[in-house]
Design an enzyme around this catalytic site. Structure first.
Site, PDB file in Angstrom:
ATOM      1  N   ARG A 241       0.800  -1.048  -0.077  1.00 35.52           N
ATOM      2  CA  ARG A 241      -0.308   0.161   0.282  1.00 35.52           C
ATOM      3  C   ARG A 241       0.991   0.913   0.091  1.00 35.52           C
ATOM      4  O   ARG A 241       1.883   1.409   0.309  1.00 35.52           O
ATOM      5  CB  ARG A 241      -0.469   0.064   0.938  1.00 35.52           C
ATOM      6  N   GLU A 270      -3.535   7.661  -4.584  1.00 35.09           N
ATOM      7  CA  GLU A 270      -4.456   7.205  -5.546  1.00 35.09           C
ATOM      8  C   GLU A 270      -5.183   7.961  -5.710  1.00 35.09           C
ATOM      9  O   GLU A 270      -6.075   7.726  -5.290  1.00 35.09           O
ATOM     10  CB  GLU A 270      -4.519   5.830  -5.389  1.00 35.09           C
ATOM     11  N   HIS A 288      -1.388   0.381  -9.848  1.00 36.32           N
ATOM     12  CA  HIS A 288      -1.584  -0.432  -8.652  1.00 36.32           C
ATOM     13  C   HIS A 288      -3.128  -1.258 -10.062  1.00 36.32           C
ATOM     14  O   HIS A 288      -4.069  -2.205  -9.384  1.00 36.32           O
ATOM     15  CB  HIS A 288      -3.266  -0.142  -8.120  1.00 36.32           C
TER      16      HIS A 288
HETATM   17  P1  NAP Z   1      -1.559 -11.485   4.974  1.00 39.11           P
HETATM   18  O1  NAP Z   1      -1.697 -12.888   4.482  1.00 39.11           O
HETATM   19  O2  NAP Z   1      -2.809 -11.520   5.960  1.00 39.11           O
HETATM   20  O3  NAP Z   1      -0.379 -11.240   5.192  1.00 39.11           O
HETATM   21  C1  NAP Z   1       0.348  -9.842   5.850  1.00 39.11           C
HETATM   22  C2  NAP Z   1       1.874 -10.293   6.054  1.00 39.11           C
HETATM   23  O4  NAP Z   1       2.399  -8.835   6.774  1.00 39.11           O
HETATM   24  C3  NAP Z   1       1.750 -11.060   7.324  1.00 39.11           C
HETATM   25  O5  NAP Z   1       3.751 -11.877   6.649  1.00 39.11           O
HETATM   26  C4  NAP Z   1       2.395  -9.931   8.655  1.00 39.11           C
HETATM   27  O6  NAP Z   1       2.984 -11.070   9.817  1.00 39.11           O
HETATM   28  C5  NAP Z   1       2.781  -9.347   8.169  1.00 39.11           C
HETATM   29  N1  NAP Z   1       2.524  -8.175   8.788  1.00 39.11           N
HETATM   30  C6  NAP Z   1       0.933  -7.497   9.503  1.00 39.11           C
HETATM   31  N2  NAP Z   1       1.600  -6.249   9.871  1.00 39.11           N
HETATM   32  C7  NAP Z   1       3.149  -6.353  10.056  1.00 39.11           C
HETATM   33  C8  NAP Z   1       3.499  -5.103  10.555  1.00 39.11           C
HETATM   34  N3  NAP Z   1       2.856  -4.160  11.369  1.00 39.11           N
HETATM   35  N4  NAP Z   1       4.987  -5.142   9.983  1.00 39.11           N
HETATM   36  C9  NAP Z   1       5.592  -6.325   9.874  1.00 39.11           C
HETATM   37  N5  NAP Z   1       4.870  -7.204   9.144  1.00 39.11           N
HETATM   38  C10 NAP Z   1       3.848  -7.227   9.282  1.00 39.11           C
HETATM   39  O7  NAP Z   1      -2.009 -10.708   3.966  1.00 39.11           O
HETATM   40  P2  NAP Z   1      -1.282 -10.716   2.020  1.00 39.11           P
HETATM   41  O8  NAP Z   1      -2.587 -11.788   1.684  1.00 39.11           O
HETATM   42  O9  NAP Z   1      -0.097 -11.647   1.647  1.00 39.11           O
HETATM   43  O10 NAP Z   1      -1.678  -8.604   1.188  1.00 39.11           O
HETATM   44  C11 NAP Z   1      -0.108  -8.790   1.750  1.00 39.11           C
HETATM   45  C12 NAP Z   1      -1.016  -6.955   1.565  1.00 39.11           C
HETATM   46  O11 NAP Z   1      -0.109  -6.771   0.225  1.00 39.11           O
HETATM   47  C13 NAP Z   1      -2.453  -6.992   0.893  1.00 39.11           C
HETATM   48  O12 NAP Z   1      -3.228  -6.773   2.889  1.00 39.11           O
HETATM   49  C14 NAP Z   1      -2.610  -5.651   0.373  1.00 39.11           C
HETATM   50  O13 NAP Z   1      -2.131  -4.668   1.063  1.00 39.11           O
HETATM   51  C15 NAP Z   1      -1.294  -6.076   0.073  1.00 39.11           C
HETATM   52  N6  NAP Z   1      -1.976  -5.942  -1.567  1.00 39.11           N
HETATM   53  C16 NAP Z   1      -1.739  -5.002  -2.946  1.00 39.11           C
HETATM   54  C17 NAP Z   1      -1.975  -5.625  -4.105  1.00 39.11           C
HETATM   55  C18 NAP Z   1      -1.673  -5.001  -5.164  1.00 39.11           C
HETATM   56  O14 NAP Z   1      -2.698  -4.863  -5.970  1.00 39.11           O
HETATM   57  N7  NAP Z   1      -0.646  -4.011  -5.125  1.00 39.11           N
HETATM   58  C19 NAP Z   1      -2.586  -6.818  -4.420  1.00 39.11           C
HETATM   59  C20 NAP Z   1      -2.971  -7.555  -3.283  1.00 39.11           C
HETATM   60  C21 NAP Z   1      -2.553  -7.036  -2.017  1.00 39.11           C
HETATM   61  P3  NAP Z   1       3.058 -10.573  10.935  1.00 39.11           P
HETATM   62  O15 NAP Z   1       1.446 -10.845  11.115  1.00 39.11           O
HETATM   63  O16 NAP Z   1       3.818 -12.040  11.628  1.00 39.11           O
HETATM   64  O17 NAP Z   1       3.264  -9.126  11.245  1.00 39.11           O
HETATM   65  C1  8YV Z   2      -6.652  -4.210  -5.989  1.00 40.22           C
HETATM   66  C2  8YV Z   2      -5.985  -5.340  -3.746  1.00 40.22           C
HETATM   67  O1  8YV Z   2      -6.719  -3.646  -6.889  1.00 40.22           O
HETATM   68  O2  8YV Z   2      -6.080  -6.926  -3.003  1.00 40.22           O
HETATM   69  C3  8YV Z   2      -5.757  -5.410  -2.460  1.00 40.22           C
HETATM   70  O3  8YV Z   2      -5.465  -5.567  -1.937  1.00 40.22           O
HETATM   71  O4  8YV Z   2      -4.753  -3.969  -3.588  1.00 40.22           O
HETATM   72  C4  8YV Z   2      -5.762  -5.325  -5.583  1.00 40.22           C
HETATM   73  O5  8YV Z   2      -5.800  -6.646  -5.330  1.00 40.22           O
HETATM   74  C5  8YV Z   2      -7.538  -3.899  -4.756  1.00 40.22           C
HETATM   75  O6  8YV Z   2      -8.102  -4.186  -4.369  1.00 40.22           O
HETATM   76  C6  8YV Z   2      -9.091  -3.277  -5.680  1.00 40.22           C
HETATM   77  O7  8YV Z   2      -9.474  -2.755  -7.057  1.00 40.22           O
END
Ligand code: NAP
Ligand code: 8YV
Length: 328
Positions: A241, A270, A288
């Protein structure tokens, strides 16, 4: 189809994919917050609304936030279904206080997001967009594109070792480079070196990849100090994010050589991206798009609908977030 009077009333905060909208309209009586007069919608239908579908576009887009104030206008709300695994745009504390369940779309996007992360890493380090611009501008005729940095001499640090962090790690193993990670607790099912302290990891690695949730706890965790620790050959990749990185500190670090380059998919405000970043040559900027494939977005959309339908039929929603309870 049930008559309008029998249908559960649902608030949709903004435009969603047609396959989601069609299924919602079939199953629920849908009210649109992005209608001309949102106030009138909330005044008239708010007291009857029991479900919310949200998370359109980039979740950084403030327009579609599900705030405490919005939930207060929906006294009968029971569920908020978020399109996206990240649900930082939903006030889960306010939802939990009222036993409103919040659902997200975990798992179904891991592979596409991890693929895109590796692509962004390689694009940034080998300067692929810059090399392509060189060719398209006819500059190849004057001379070849300059040599670039490489992954070959680098250690990679992943911030966040959850579902997507692990999927990124699995891919990076194939590149034969040492991998480390930072999270609050060690993940027990990965072989990479763990750092409980982000600053310490930043000093030891040459690439940082951020894939943690947004929100208050991770706000600006990648700050001036972390960027300085990453150092002048360092590369930052952010697919988490925008809020996770202090964007002003990043712009300064890129401008004055504190770090070498950055590859970004997400931004603090964004869809607005600072002009300073757009003007820089040592960044690769994506709008994104990490999960933005037909296949993955369809799976995410279906999960939004399936969560809402499960709840409407009295079954537990499929993917509630940890902060909010399951309703029977
Ligand atoms: P997840 O399975 O919940 O993993 C989150 C990871 O972050 C865990 O390893 C957690 O470990 C760590 N974490 C949480 N809070 C933390 C903190 N304060 N300090 C350090 N580490 C921390 O989530 P995910 O499915 O992998 O997704 C992760 C994130 O990616 C989403 O929440 C979203 O914001 C982002 N994302 C972005 C896109 C995009 O389009 N660019 C797409 C999908 C996801 P601990 O709990 O042990 O700290
Ligand atoms: C999407 C994301 O772009 O899943 C997330 O957290 O950031 C992305 O997969 C967004 O959620 C909405 O389009």
């Amino acid at each position: 189809m049930a008559g309008d009077a029998d249908r559960i009333e649902l608030l949709q905060t903004g435009p969603m994919m047609p396959m989601i909208e069609a299924q919602l309209a079939n199953r629920f009586l849908v009210h649109r917050l992005d209608a001309d007069d949102a106030e009138a919608v909330l005044n008239e239908a708010g007291p009857r609304i029991r479900a919310v579908a949200t998370g359109v576009g980039a979740t950084g887009n403030g327009k579609y936030r599900v705030t405490r104030e919005l939930l207060a206008r929906l006294p009968k709300a029971e569920i908020v279904a978020n399109f996206g695994v990240g649900y930082d745009a939903v006030d889960v504390v306010a939802a939990a206080e009222r036993s409103i369940v919040v659902t997200n779309t975990p798992g179904v996007l891991d592979d596409d997001v991890a693929d895109l992360t590796v692509a962004l890493l390689l694009a940034t380090i080998r300067q692929l967009p810059q090399a392509e611009r060189h060719l398209r501008a006819g500059k190849w005729l004057q001379g070849g594109f300059p040599l670039t940095a490489t992954l070959r001499d680098r250690t990679i640090g992943i911030i966040g070792m959850g579902r997507i962090g692990k999927a990124i790690g699995r891919r990076l193993v194939g590149f034969g480079r040492p991998i480390a990670y930072h999270s609050r607790r060690p993940a027990h099912d990965v072989p990479y070196r763990y750092y409980g302290d982000l600053l310490e990891m930043a000093r030891e690695v040459d690439v940082l990849i951020a894939i943690v949730p947004g929100g208050a706890e991770t706000q600006h965790m990648i700050n001036e100090e972390v960027l300085a620790a990453l150092g002048p050959t360092g590369i930052l990749i952010n697919v988490a994010r925008g809020s996770v990185v202090d964007e002003e500190a990043l712009i300064r670090a890129l401008a004055n050589g504190t770090i070498a380059a950055a590859g970004l998919d997400v931004y603090e405000n964004e869809p607005r991206v600072p002009d300073a970043l757009i003007a820089m040559e040592n960044v690769v900027l994506l709008p994104h798009v990490a999960s933005a494939t037909h296949l993955t977005r369809r799976a995410m959309g279906q999960l939004v609908v399936d969560n809402l339908v499960a709840w409407a039929e009295g079954r537990p929603p499929l993917t509630p977030v940890p902060e909010t309870p399951l309703r029977g």
